[in-house]
Design a protein around this motif. Structure first.
Motif, PDB file in Angstrom:
ATOM      1  N   ASN A  17      39.250  35.036  36.783  1.00 34.72           N
ATOM      2  CA  ASN A  17      38.298  34.865  38.045  1.00 34.72           C
ATOM      3  C   ASN A  17      37.084  34.504  37.821  1.00 34.72           C
ATOM      4  O   ASN A  17      36.252  34.519  38.910  1.00 34.72           O
ATOM      5  CB  ASN A  17      38.250  36.286  38.464  1.00 34.72           C
ATOM      6  CG  ASN A  17      37.841  37.317  37.666  1.00 34.72           C
ATOM      7  OD1 ASN A  17      37.182  37.107  36.824  1.00 34.72           O
ATOM      8  ND2 ASN A  17      38.135  38.764  37.944  1.00 34.72           N
ATOM      9  N   VAL A  18      36.806  33.626  36.817  1.00 37.64           N
ATOM     10  CA  VAL A  18      35.612  32.857  36.753  1.00 37.64           C
ATOM     11  C   VAL A  18      35.753  31.658  35.958  1.00 37.64           C
ATOM     12  O   VAL A  18      36.627  31.553  35.498  1.00 37.64           O
ATOM     13  CB  VAL A  18      34.394  33.624  35.776  1.00 37.64           C
ATOM     14  CG1 VAL A  18      33.971  35.124  36.371  1.00 37.64           C
ATOM     15  CG2 VAL A  18      35.072  34.059  34.392  1.00 37.64           C
ATOM     16  N   ARG A  49      36.747  33.782  42.768  1.00 34.73           N
ATOM     17  CA  ARG A  49      37.317  34.624  43.677  1.00 34.73           C
ATOM     18  C   ARG A  49      36.561  36.018  43.650  1.00 34.73           C
ATOM     19  O   ARG A  49      35.746  36.131  42.770  1.00 34.73           O
ATOM     20  CB  ARG A  49      38.821  34.948  43.779  1.00 34.73           C
ATOM     21  CG  ARG A  49      39.093  35.224  42.352  1.00 34.73           C
ATOM     22  CD  ARG A  49      40.645  35.637  42.451  1.00 34.73           C
ATOM     23  NE  ARG A  49      41.201  35.870  40.988  1.00 34.73           N
ATOM     24  CZ  ARG A  49      41.389  34.987  40.192  1.00 34.73           C
ATOM     25  NH1 ARG A  49      41.823  33.954  40.499  1.00 34.73           N
ATOM     26  NH2 ARG A  49      42.392  35.530  39.098  1.00 34.73           N
ATOM     27  N   GLU A  50      36.409  36.541  44.635  1.00 37.44           N
ATOM     28  CA  GLU A  50      35.779  38.004  44.787  1.00 37.44           C
ATOM     29  C   GLU A  50      35.966  38.781  43.731  1.00 37.44           C
ATOM     30  O   GLU A  50      37.267  39.237  43.576  1.00 37.44           O
ATOM     31  CB  GLU A  50      35.897  38.532  46.272  1.00 37.44           C
ATOM     32  CG  GLU A  50      35.125  39.763  46.715  1.00 37.44           C
ATOM     33  CD  GLU A  50      35.396  40.356  47.952  1.00 37.44           C
ATOM     34  OE1 GLU A  50      35.077  41.606  48.015  1.00 37.44           O
ATOM     35  OE2 GLU A  50      36.076  39.464  48.667  1.00 37.44           O
ATOM     36  N   VAL A  58      37.652  38.515  34.194  1.00 36.47           N
ATOM     37  CA  VAL A  58      38.530  37.626  33.421  1.00 36.47           C
ATOM     38  C   VAL A  58      38.181  36.471  33.016  1.00 36.47           C
ATOM     39  O   VAL A  58      38.061  35.358  33.862  1.00 36.47           O
ATOM     40  CB  VAL A  58      40.043  37.695  33.881  1.00 36.47           C
ATOM     41  CG1 VAL A  58      40.979  37.127  33.314  1.00 36.47           C
ATOM     42  CG2 VAL A  58      40.276  39.282  34.487  1.00 36.47           C
ATOM     43  N   LYS A  59      38.146  36.008  31.630  1.00 30.40           N
ATOM     44  CA  LYS A  59      37.843  34.676  30.916  1.00 30.40           C
ATOM     45  C   LYS A  59      38.881  34.711  29.853  1.00 30.40           C
ATOM     46  O   LYS A  59      39.199  35.712  29.366  1.00 30.40           O
ATOM     47  CB  LYS A  59      36.561  34.528  30.633  1.00 30.40           C
ATOM     48  CG  LYS A  59      36.098  33.261  30.154  1.00 30.40           C
ATOM     49  CD  LYS A  59      34.610  33.173  30.027  1.00 30.40           C
ATOM     50  CE  LYS A  59      34.208  31.758  29.043  1.00 30.40           C
ATOM     51  NZ  LYS A  59      32.775  31.943  28.677  1.00 30.40           N
ATOM     52  N   TYR A  60      39.396  33.365  29.794  1.00 30.90           N
ATOM     53  CA  TYR A  60      40.471  33.195  28.629  1.00 30.90           C
ATOM     54  C   TYR A  60      41.627  34.157  28.986  1.00 30.90           C
ATOM     55  O   TYR A  60      42.307  34.378  27.976  1.00 30.90           O
ATOM     56  CB  TYR A  60      39.796  33.414  27.248  1.00 30.90           C
ATOM     57  CG  TYR A  60      38.563  32.779  26.892  1.00 30.90           C
ATOM     58  CD1 TYR A  60      38.181  31.479  26.763  1.00 30.90           C
ATOM     59  CD2 TYR A  60      37.412  33.789  26.780  1.00 30.90           C
ATOM     60  CE1 TYR A  60      37.199  30.877  26.507  1.00 30.90           C
ATOM     61  CE2 TYR A  60      36.214  33.197  26.317  1.00 30.90           C
ATOM     62  CZ  TYR A  60      35.940  31.673  26.296  1.00 30.90           C
ATOM     63  OH  TYR A  60      34.754  31.125  25.932  1.00 30.90           O
ATOM     64  N   ALA A  69      28.481  44.970  40.232  1.00 33.40           N
ATOM     65  CA  ALA A  69      27.951  45.014  41.401  1.00 33.40           C
ATOM     66  C   ALA A  69      29.130  44.081  42.109  1.00 33.40           C
ATOM     67  O   ALA A  69      29.455  43.402  41.198  1.00 33.40           O
ATOM     68  CB  ALA A  69      26.515  44.542  41.821  1.00 33.40           C
ATOM     69  N   PRO A  70      29.185  44.075  43.381  1.00 34.97           N
ATOM     70  CA  PRO A  70      30.081  43.358  44.131  1.00 34.97           C
ATOM     71  C   PRO A  70      29.576  41.817  43.647  1.00 34.97           C
ATOM     72  O   PRO A  70      28.732  41.607  44.029  1.00 34.97           O
ATOM     73  CB  PRO A  70      29.926  43.839  45.592  1.00 34.97           C
ATOM     74  CG  PRO A  70      29.477  45.134  45.410  1.00 34.97           C
ATOM     75  CD  PRO A  70      28.778  45.029  44.386  1.00 34.97           C
ATOM     76  N   VAL A  71      30.753  40.911  43.588  1.00 30.28           N
ATOM     77  CA  VAL A  71      30.428  39.792  43.141  1.00 30.28           C
ATOM     78  C   VAL A  71      31.300  38.791  44.132  1.00 30.28           C
ATOM     79  O   VAL A  71      32.609  38.842  44.111  1.00 30.28           O
ATOM     80  CB  VAL A  71      31.135  39.332  41.683  1.00 30.28           C
ATOM     81  CG1 VAL A  71      30.442  37.828  41.470  1.00 30.28           C
ATOM     82  CG2 VAL A  71      30.182  40.043  40.742  1.00 30.28           C
ATOM     83  N   ALA A  72      30.591  37.860  45.037  1.00 33.78           N
ATOM     84  CA  ALA A  72      31.568  37.033  45.822  1.00 33.78           C
ATOM     85  C   ALA A  72      31.816  35.886  45.170  1.00 33.78           C
ATOM     86  O   ALA A  72      31.025  35.458  44.198  1.00 33.78           O
ATOM     87  CB  ALA A  72      30.183  36.692  46.892  1.00 33.78           C
TER      88      ALA A  72
END
Length: 206
Positions: A17-18, A49-50, A58-60, A69-72
């Motif tokens: 998601n990053v 994504r949010e 999530v990476k790899y 904190a909430p991430v847009a």
């Protein structure tokens, strides 16, 4: 292999998601399907994504921490909104996805050339190796003359020209010697003629 990549970013796995910026990205640009909400420095992460507060980042294809904190989507993901999930009581287990085994291949035999030093070659060639680039033309002439007067033995006769061996010093000169030594001792050569000029610093005796 990366799941998604262009000149702006790379996302390693579909579950990520990053994504990671491959160059400095400007706020308002579009990358990974998201409008960037901040300048993203090269090598830094941004959300594609949010991600809710406490959600896994999530990476790899695996979580690397949780959102603090909430991430847009399009937001810079860094220490201000990402926290580690490691603590004194955590137990780490590495559980990679199983990779299917390759099918067994039929055992085959092949002819090899065993050299006196125990190495094996897959070819049996004659080589002319110059110590210095100044005699590349002479090395080619030797091969041409030899082939004109003899049947080509085994797998061929070749000259290995190069532009080095003269006016080199220090580690630069030593690398040339190491590479040429590797060529001379290569098991694909059944015989090697080392050709020098006489005035070069990469002397035959060395």
């Amino acid at each position: 292999m990366a799941e998604k990549q262009d000149e702006k970013f790379i996302r390693i796995a579909e579950a990520d998601n990053v994504a990671v910026a491959l160059s400095d990205l400007k706020r308002g640009g579009i990358a990974g399907g998201a409008v960037l909400r901040a300048d993203i420095p090269k090598g830094h992460k941004f959300a594609v994504r949010e991600i809710e507060n406490g959600g896994k980042v999530v990476k790899y294809g695996a979580p690397i921490g949780s959102a603090s904190a909430p991430v847009a989507a399009g937001e810079w993901v860094h220490t201000h909104n990402l926290k580690t999930d490691l603590n004194e009581k955590s137990e780490y287990r590495y559980s990679p996805a199983a990779v299917p085994s390759l099918p067994a291949t039929e055992r085959r035999r092949m002819n090899l050339y065993k050299r006196e030093n125990g190495a094996f070659g897959v070819r049996n060639e004659l080589w002319v190796v110059p110590t210095v680039g100044c005699v590349n033309a002479e090395a080619r002439a030797i091969v041409k003359r030899f082939l004109a007067e003899n049947d080509a033995p085994a797998d061929g006769v070749f000259a290995f020209g190069h532009p080095y061996g003269c006016s080199q010093t220090g580690c630069d000169h030593e690398r040339t010697r190491q590479i040429l030594r590797g060529v001379v001792l290569h098991p694909n050569a059944g015989g090697v003629l080392v050709l020098g000029l006489g005035c070069e610093n990469n002397q035959l005796s060395a």
